[in-house]
Design an enzyme around this catalytic site. Sequence first.
Site, PDB file in Angstrom:
ATOM      1  N   GLU A  92     129.890  22.321  79.736  1.00  0.00           N
ATOM      2  CA  GLU A  92     129.585  22.881  78.240  1.00  0.00           C
ATOM      3  C   GLU A  92     130.463  23.804  77.928  1.00  0.00           C
ATOM      4  O   GLU A  92     131.015  24.782  78.872  1.00  0.00           O
ATOM      5  CB  GLU A  92     128.407  23.118  77.919  1.00  0.00           C
ATOM      6  CG  GLU A  92     127.887  24.239  78.965  1.00  0.00           C
ATOM      7  CD  GLU A  92     126.576  24.448  79.008  1.00  0.00           C
ATOM      8  OE1 GLU A  92     125.575  23.760  78.368  1.00  0.00           O
ATOM      9  OE2 GLU A  92     125.965  25.573  79.687  1.00  0.00           O
ATOM     10  N   CYS A 105     133.790  30.042  74.483  1.00  0.00           N
ATOM     11  CA  CYS A 105     133.173  30.485  75.984  1.00  0.00           C
ATOM     12  C   CYS A 105     133.300  29.325  76.844  1.00  0.00           C
ATOM     13  O   CYS A 105     132.945  28.069  76.626  1.00  0.00           O
ATOM     14  CB  CYS A 105     131.687  30.574  75.759  1.00  0.00           C
ATOM     15  SG  CYS A 105     131.001  31.063  77.509  1.00  0.00           S
ATOM     16  N   CYS A 112     126.855  26.107  89.982  1.00  0.00           N
ATOM     17  CA  CYS A 112     127.380  27.488  90.477  1.00  0.00           C
ATOM     18  C   CYS A 112     126.878  27.768  91.883  1.00  0.00           C
ATOM     19  O   CYS A 112     125.281  27.639  91.976  1.00  0.00           O
ATOM     20  CB  CYS A 112     127.185  28.670  89.590  1.00  0.00           C
ATOM     21  SG  CYS A 112     127.898  30.296  90.224  1.00  0.00           S
ATOM     22  N   CYS A 116     122.448  33.489  91.497  1.00  0.00           N
ATOM     23  CA  CYS A 116     121.836  34.425  90.985  1.00  0.00           C
ATOM     24  C   CYS A 116     120.487  34.210  90.514  1.00  0.00           C
ATOM     25  O   CYS A 116     120.232  33.129  89.735  1.00  0.00           O
ATOM     26  CB  CYS A 116     122.601  35.224  89.479  1.00  0.00           C
ATOM     27  SG  CYS A 116     124.179  35.536  90.040  1.00  0.00           S
ATOM     28  N   CYS A 119     119.521  33.376  86.646  1.00  0.00           N
ATOM     29  CA  CYS A 119     120.338  32.454  85.887  1.00  0.00           C
ATOM     30  C   CYS A 119     120.084  30.954  86.163  1.00  0.00           C
ATOM     31  O   CYS A 119     120.097  30.548  87.310  1.00  0.00           O
ATOM     32  CB  CYS A 119     121.866  32.641  86.180  1.00  0.00           C
ATOM     33  SG  CYS A 119     123.313  31.447  85.514  1.00  0.00           S
ATOM     34  N   CYS A 330     125.428  29.666  79.368  1.00  0.00           N
ATOM     35  CA  CYS A 330     125.234  29.654  81.071  1.00  0.00           C
ATOM     36  C   CYS A 330     124.159  28.484  81.440  1.00  0.00           C
ATOM     37  O   CYS A 330     123.245  28.886  81.738  1.00  0.00           O
ATOM     38  CB  CYS A 330     124.679  31.041  81.378  1.00  0.00           C
ATOM     39  SG  CYS A 330     125.002  31.597  83.077  1.00  0.00           S
TER      40      CYS A 330
HETATM   41  N1  SAH Z   1     129.679  33.401  86.912  1.00  0.00           N
HETATM   42  C1  SAH Z   1     130.255  34.531  85.810  1.00  0.00           C
HETATM   43  C2  SAH Z   1     130.602  33.802  84.514  1.00  0.00           C
HETATM   44  C3  SAH Z   1     129.323  33.209  83.726  1.00  0.00           C
HETATM   45  S1  SAH Z   1     127.817  33.942  83.582  1.00  0.00           S
HETATM   46  C4  SAH Z   1     129.559  35.637  85.823  1.00  0.00           C
HETATM   47  O1  SAH Z   1     128.270  35.673  86.284  1.00  0.00           O
HETATM   48  O2  SAH Z   1     129.813  36.621  85.340  1.00  0.00           O
HETATM   49  C5  SAH Z   1     127.987  34.706  81.866  1.00  0.00           C
HETATM   50  C6  SAH Z   1     127.001  35.829  81.817  1.00  0.00           C
HETATM   51  O3  SAH Z   1     125.503  35.271  81.390  1.00  0.00           O
HETATM   52  C7  SAH Z   1     126.843  36.786  82.961  1.00  0.00           C
HETATM   53  O4  SAH Z   1     126.955  37.899  82.602  1.00  0.00           O
HETATM   54  C8  SAH Z   1     125.398  36.536  83.619  1.00  0.00           C
HETATM   55  O5  SAH Z   1     124.871  37.595  84.168  1.00  0.00           O
HETATM   56  C9  SAH Z   1     124.562  36.015  82.233  1.00  0.00           C
HETATM   57  N2  SAH Z   1     123.320  35.422  82.238  1.00  0.00           N
HETATM   58  C10 SAH Z   1     122.977  34.472  83.097  1.00  0.00           C
HETATM   59  N3  SAH Z   1     121.745  34.106  82.926  1.00  0.00           N
HETATM   60  C11 SAH Z   1     121.473  34.527  81.897  1.00  0.00           C
HETATM   61  C12 SAH Z   1     120.109  34.496  81.114  1.00  0.00           C
HETATM   62  N4  SAH Z   1     119.011  33.782  81.335  1.00  0.00           N
HETATM   63  N5  SAH Z   1     120.096  35.421  80.018  1.00  0.00           N
HETATM   64  C13 SAH Z   1     120.961  36.351  79.620  1.00  0.00           C
HETATM   65  N6  SAH Z   1     122.020  36.334  80.318  1.00  0.00           N
HETATM   66  C14 SAH Z   1     122.338  35.495  81.323  1.00  0.00           C
HETATM   67 FE1  SF4 Z   2     126.675  31.825  88.707  1.00  0.00          FE
HETATM   68 FE2  SF4 Z   2     124.869  32.348  86.917  1.00  0.00          FE
HETATM   69 FE3  SF4 Z   2     125.334  34.051  88.844  1.00  0.00          FE
HETATM   70 FE4  SF4 Z   2     127.177  33.598  86.962  1.00  0.00          FE
HETATM   71  S1  SF4 Z   2     125.234  34.560  86.645  1.00  0.00           S
HETATM   72  S2  SF4 Z   2     127.727  33.795  89.233  1.00  0.00           S
HETATM   73  S3  SF4 Z   2     126.941  31.564  86.472  1.00  0.00           S
HETATM   74  S4  SF4 Z   2     124.519  31.927  89.005  1.00  0.00           S
END
Ligand code: SAH
Ligand code: SF4
Length: 349
Positions: A92, A105, A112, A116, A119, A330
């Site tokens: 997406e 974006c 991934c 995390c 996420c 995300c």
């Molecule tokens: N993997 C990379 C880029 C994609 S994530 C990274 O982690 O930077 C893009 C952003 O979305 C990251 O800053 C992450 O911390 C945030 N993110 C992930 N899950 C989220 C959620 N449930 N609510 C708000 N932000 C979130």
């Molecule tokens: Fe991967 Fe989500 Fe962590 Fe970004 S925030 S590195 S997309 S698991």
Amino acid sequence: MPKTDLKNFNLQELEQFLSGKGKERFRATQIFKWIYQLGATSFEQMTNLSKDFRAELEATACISEFTAATVEEGSDGVRKYLFTLEDGEAVESVLIPDEGRNTLCVSTQVGCAMGCEFCLTGTFKLKRNLTTAEIINQVCAAKKDAEIRNIVFMGMGEPLQNLDNLVRAIEIMLNGNGLQLSNRRITVSTCGLVPQMAELGRRVTVNLAVSLNATTDELRSQIMPINRKYPLKELLKACREFPLPSSRKITIEYVLIGGLNDSLEDAKRLLKLTSDIPNKVNLIPFNEHEGAGFKSPTQAAVDAFHKYLIDRNVTVITRSSRGGEISAACGQLKGKLDKLKLINEVEDV
Ligand code: SAH
Ligand code: SF4
């Protein structure tokens, strides 16, 4: 023999491909312009190439393109595109309009591997890297709807885990015969892969965003496993050393999670950790989703955190109502698709 997708090549590689067919260098420039500036998806359109040459290309090469499987438009004009890939996976992109300064974006992986805790993308695990063509085609598809000025690699996936394709896609974006974007308007977001941060900086000049999300190693290691490998000290050093476009600042992304990392103590530590790094802070209120045991922060906590930093001359942006939609980049749209598929499969039985 499968045809060679020219969207997997940067300009230099396209030159090499064509020189293998005995063609001059400037042919690559012509084709690059057709593809990225005029949106050509067939060789037939390339009227400044001879008929024979076009037929030769037709036989061995192709130009892939994306058409969106679904497009969802939010109340504030945010558009979420879902693209289905050749192997049935999906990816997406999110278009965020802003008075003509549109931001796209972009995703770099299906799922991934970084895991995390907060996420949704992380819960999908890594299916695979996107190819260069699959990264650039997100931009080409959105470009048909709106002029794209800014690119943020904040969609699905960890861009620095797919470094070669990321760099190649960026080279196409920056090339004067390609998408002609400015390096000041491209931002790569990472969870903190320290060696790859340095390598990115050596290979291209772009902005960097780092998902910090915690101010102690203890908490960061708990919610972002990558911190066990590259703890805060190393990550912040890599930020300090990153070669940004001139007079740009690193973006520190900080997802505010209710009761976990949203106290004034956290704000204080954040300020201290980043005081010697030219930076701006991007506060993202956690977007609740099923399955995550985390809560959104209260508005009062967001405001207090924001104010603490602003009062100490930090540049802070809090993604308010839009935050939810942006962070939907995300993995959240894909999440819906998977649920739909699951429902359909259950019904099929
Ligand atoms: N993997 C990379 C880029 C994609 S994530 C990274 O982690 O930077 C893009 C952003 O979305 C990251 O800053 C992450 O911390 C945030 N993110 C992930 N899950 C989220 C959620 N449930 N609510 C708000 N932000 C979130
Ligand atoms: Fe991967 Fe989500 Fe962590 Fe970004 S925030 S590195 S997309 S698991």
